[in-house]
Enzyme design. Structure first.
Site, PDB file in Angstrom:
ATOM      1  N   TRP A 113       0.815  -1.216   0.000  1.00  0.00           N
ATOM      2  CA  TRP A 113       0.000   0.000   0.000  1.00  0.00           C
ATOM      3  C   TRP A 113       0.849   1.266   0.000  1.00  0.00           C
ATOM      4  O   TRP A 113       0.328   2.372  -0.117  1.00  0.00           O
ATOM      5  CB  TRP A 113      -0.967   0.014   1.181  1.00  0.00           C
ATOM      6  CG  TRP A 113      -0.370  -0.350   2.502  1.00  0.00           C
ATOM      7  CD1 TRP A 113       0.240   0.476   3.389  1.00  0.00           C
ATOM      8  CD2 TRP A 113      -0.338  -1.655   3.080  1.00  0.00           C
ATOM      9  NE1 TRP A 113       0.656  -0.221   4.488  1.00  0.00           N
ATOM     10  CE2 TRP A 113       0.304  -1.547   4.338  1.00  0.00           C
ATOM     11  CE3 TRP A 113      -0.789  -2.913   2.680  1.00  0.00           C
ATOM     12  CZ2 TRP A 113       0.508  -2.632   5.177  1.00  0.00           C
ATOM     13  CZ3 TRP A 113      -0.593  -4.000   3.517  1.00  0.00           C
ATOM     14  CH2 TRP A 113       0.048  -3.857   4.752  1.00  0.00           C
ATOM     15  N   TYR A 155      -9.153   8.704  12.845  1.00  0.00           N
ATOM     16  CA  TYR A 155      -7.831   8.191  12.466  1.00  0.00           C
ATOM     17  C   TYR A 155      -7.755   7.929  10.966  1.00  0.00           C
ATOM     18  O   TYR A 155      -6.811   8.370  10.294  1.00  0.00           O
ATOM     19  CB  TYR A 155      -7.487   6.905  13.224  1.00  0.00           C
ATOM     20  CG  TYR A 155      -6.275   6.248  12.620  1.00  0.00           C
ATOM     21  CD1 TYR A 155      -5.007   6.727  12.893  1.00  0.00           C
ATOM     22  CD2 TYR A 155      -6.397   5.197  11.707  1.00  0.00           C
ATOM     23  CE1 TYR A 155      -3.880   6.180  12.294  1.00  0.00           C
ATOM     24  CE2 TYR A 155      -5.284   4.643  11.105  1.00  0.00           C
ATOM     25  CZ  TYR A 155      -4.030   5.136  11.399  1.00  0.00           C
ATOM     26  OH  TYR A 155      -2.932   4.601  10.787  1.00  0.00           O
ATOM     27  N   ASP A 157      -2.608   6.276  15.733  1.00  0.00           N
ATOM     28  CA  ASP A 157      -2.989   4.882  15.976  1.00  0.00           C
ATOM     29  C   ASP A 157      -2.274   4.388  17.229  1.00  0.00           C
ATOM     30  O   ASP A 157      -1.630   5.157  17.952  1.00  0.00           O
ATOM     31  CB  ASP A 157      -2.661   4.016  14.750  1.00  0.00           C
ATOM     32  CG  ASP A 157      -1.172   3.795  14.559  1.00  0.00           C
ATOM     33  OD1 ASP A 157      -0.359   4.508  15.203  1.00  0.00           O
ATOM     34  OD2 ASP A 157      -0.800   2.908  13.769  1.00  0.00           O
ATOM     35  N   CYS A 180      16.599   4.038  18.565  1.00  0.00           N
ATOM     36  CA  CYS A 180      15.541   5.035  18.366  1.00  0.00           C
ATOM     37  C   CYS A 180      16.120   6.412  18.075  1.00  0.00           C
ATOM     38  O   CYS A 180      16.971   6.912  18.832  1.00  0.00           O
ATOM     39  CB  CYS A 180      14.655   5.098  19.607  1.00  0.00           C
ATOM     40  SG  CYS A 180      13.296   6.282  19.446  1.00  0.00           S
ATOM     41  N   GLU A 200      -5.742   0.880   5.613  1.00  0.00           N
ATOM     42  CA  GLU A 200      -5.925   1.323   6.997  1.00  0.00           C
ATOM     43  C   GLU A 200      -7.074   0.591   7.683  1.00  0.00           C
ATOM     44  O   GLU A 200      -6.994   0.265   8.865  1.00  0.00           O
ATOM     45  CB  GLU A 200      -6.148   2.839   7.050  1.00  0.00           C
ATOM     46  CG  GLU A 200      -4.917   3.657   6.718  1.00  0.00           C
ATOM     47  CD  GLU A 200      -3.750   3.391   7.657  1.00  0.00           C
ATOM     48  OE1 GLU A 200      -3.983   3.012   8.830  1.00  0.00           O
ATOM     49  OE2 GLU A 200      -2.593   3.556   7.223  1.00  0.00           O
ATOM     50  N   GLN A 228      -6.621  -3.573  14.145  1.00  0.00           N
ATOM     51  CA  GLN A 228      -6.644  -4.816  14.943  1.00  0.00           C
ATOM     52  C   GLN A 228      -5.993  -6.000  14.219  1.00  0.00           C
ATOM     53  O   GLN A 228      -6.226  -7.150  14.576  1.00  0.00           O
ATOM     54  CB  GLN A 228      -8.099  -5.166  15.324  1.00  0.00           C
ATOM     55  CG  GLN A 228      -8.749  -4.066  16.154  1.00  0.00           C
ATOM     56  CD  GLN A 228     -10.253  -4.100  16.129  1.00  0.00           C
ATOM     57  OE1 GLN A 228     -10.869  -4.178  15.070  1.00  0.00           O
ATOM     58  NE2 GLN A 228     -10.854  -4.027  17.296  1.00  0.00           N
ATOM     59  N   THR A 229      -5.162  -5.710  13.205  1.00  0.00           N
ATOM     60  CA  THR A 229      -4.512  -6.781  12.446  1.00  0.00           C
ATOM     61  C   THR A 229      -3.087  -6.362  12.092  1.00  0.00           C
ATOM     62  O   THR A 229      -2.860  -5.236  11.652  1.00  0.00           O
ATOM     63  CB  THR A 229      -5.293  -7.091  11.142  1.00  0.00           C
ATOM     64  OG1 THR A 229      -6.678  -7.234  11.437  1.00  0.00           O
ATOM     65  CG2 THR A 229      -4.786  -8.370  10.505  1.00  0.00           C
TER      66      THR A 229
END
Length: 340
Positions: A22, A118, A136, A198, A35, A40-41
């Site tokens: 994507w 979102y 998110d 980071c 999106e 949840q995946t």
């Protein structure tokens, strides 16, 4: 605020971002689909579903014109099927009310079925390059740790604070940072963060306080209810008995007949109740299935009949046809095993 001139998160993203389908061609439609699938995946799970979806429904128009059963079939296995129904309804709205052209304002996007704050911000940021940060779960972790926000992660107060800080960050940055912060949360600032890698480490307040694994504060874990069910593949002349659910969590999905499995279960009593005349019965391996707040163990039986029984609210469907129908994931596993 994040000192982006010193810690170039955007540059980190360009050097470390994952290759995801994507991201190859960022249209509003592809961003929208990805999106919704990513809710949840995990991304690794979504990739093959996204590729199949875009091949089957390459545009708003093809999705809008597709039968709902076909849409649900291509969603099969992702769960939370209301997401697929919302995509279908949303596509029809865009095709009719917006002449197939995706809206470009937050207000118009929010009016489309299934598009929340979102997703609307993600479309604006990723497809149209606007400076806004879609918040998110990944971004929540990054910002909560960076600013040392100790509120419970799903609270309304936390959401407002995160949105405020997100606006401040975008005002300071020269590049849109939304996707970079999402990626940072997915790869580095995870539940067990890799702080050594980071780009925001020096300014991170949670890291300075050695509290990066306790911030953000999580909501209580979901308590799952355990269910046990006996499921029946009732076969007569190469056809199996199924029905399509018309409501509830499994709406628009097909299932086989089932009953609660307990110490009082009797196959003989079930067959008598249903008026089944059995030629042969075969016990199949158990199947485990999770949905919403339930963890379910399914005990399948394959029953070959001597004569056609009363079907109640069910219908017989030919075996090849069953492959084209969308099933709940547990019953899909049983079906695939029976058709081997």
């Amino acid at each position: 605020m994040i000192p982006t001139d010193k810690f170039n998160v955007h540059q980190w993203f360009q050097n470390n971002k994952r290759s995801l389908p994507w991201r190859e061609e960022k249209t509003a439609y592809s961003v929208w689909v990805s999106e919704i699938m990513l809710q949840q995946t995990r991304a690794a799970v979504v990739v093959p579903y996204f590729l199949r979806w875009m091949e089957a429904f390459p545009s708003i128009e093809t999705l809008a014109k597709a039968p709902l059963d076909r849409v649900i079939k291509f969603w099969e296995g992702l769960g939370y099927y209301q997401r697929a129904r919302n995509l279908h309804e949303g596509a029809k709205e865009i095709a009719t009310k917006h002449l197939g052209i995706f809206p470009k304002t937050l207000e118009e996007l929010r009016q489309i079925r299934g598009i929340g704050p979102y997703t609307a911000n993600a479309i604006l940021a990723f497809a149209y390059g606007e400076k806004c940060i879609p918040i998110d779960g990944n971004v929540k972790r990054v910002l909560a740790r960076y600013f040392f926000l100790e509120e419970e992660i799903t609270s309304r107060k936390m959401q407002k604070t995160l949105e405020h800080n997100g606006l401040l960050i975008e005002k300071e940055s020269s590049d849109p940072l939304g996707e970079a912060l999402i990626e940072l949360g997915a790869l580095i600032c995870t539940k067990k963060p890799a702080c050594f890698a980071c780009p925001l480490q020096s300014g991170c307040q949670a890291f300075a306080k050695k509290a990066q694994e306790t911030v953000p504060r999580k909501k209580k874990k979901t308590v799952y209810e355990r269910l046990e069910r006996a499921v029946f593949l009732i076969e007569y002349k190469e056809q199996l008995l199924v029905k399509k659910n018309s409501a509830g969590v499994m709406q628009d999905l097909f299932e086989f007949p089932y009953v609660t499995w307990n110490k009082d279960f009797s196959l003989e009593a079930f067959c008598q109740d249903w008026g089944l005349v059995i030629k042969e019965s075969m016990r199949k391996p158990s199947v485990f299935h999770t949905f919403t707040k339930f963890r379910v163990t399914l005990y399948p039986w394959h029953l070959l009949l001597r004569k056609k029984p009363p079907t109640r609210s069910y219908n017989f469907r030919k075996k090849p046809e069953l492959r084209t129908l969308p099933f709940s994931s547990g019953h899909k596993k049983i079906l695939e095993e029976s058709l081997l």
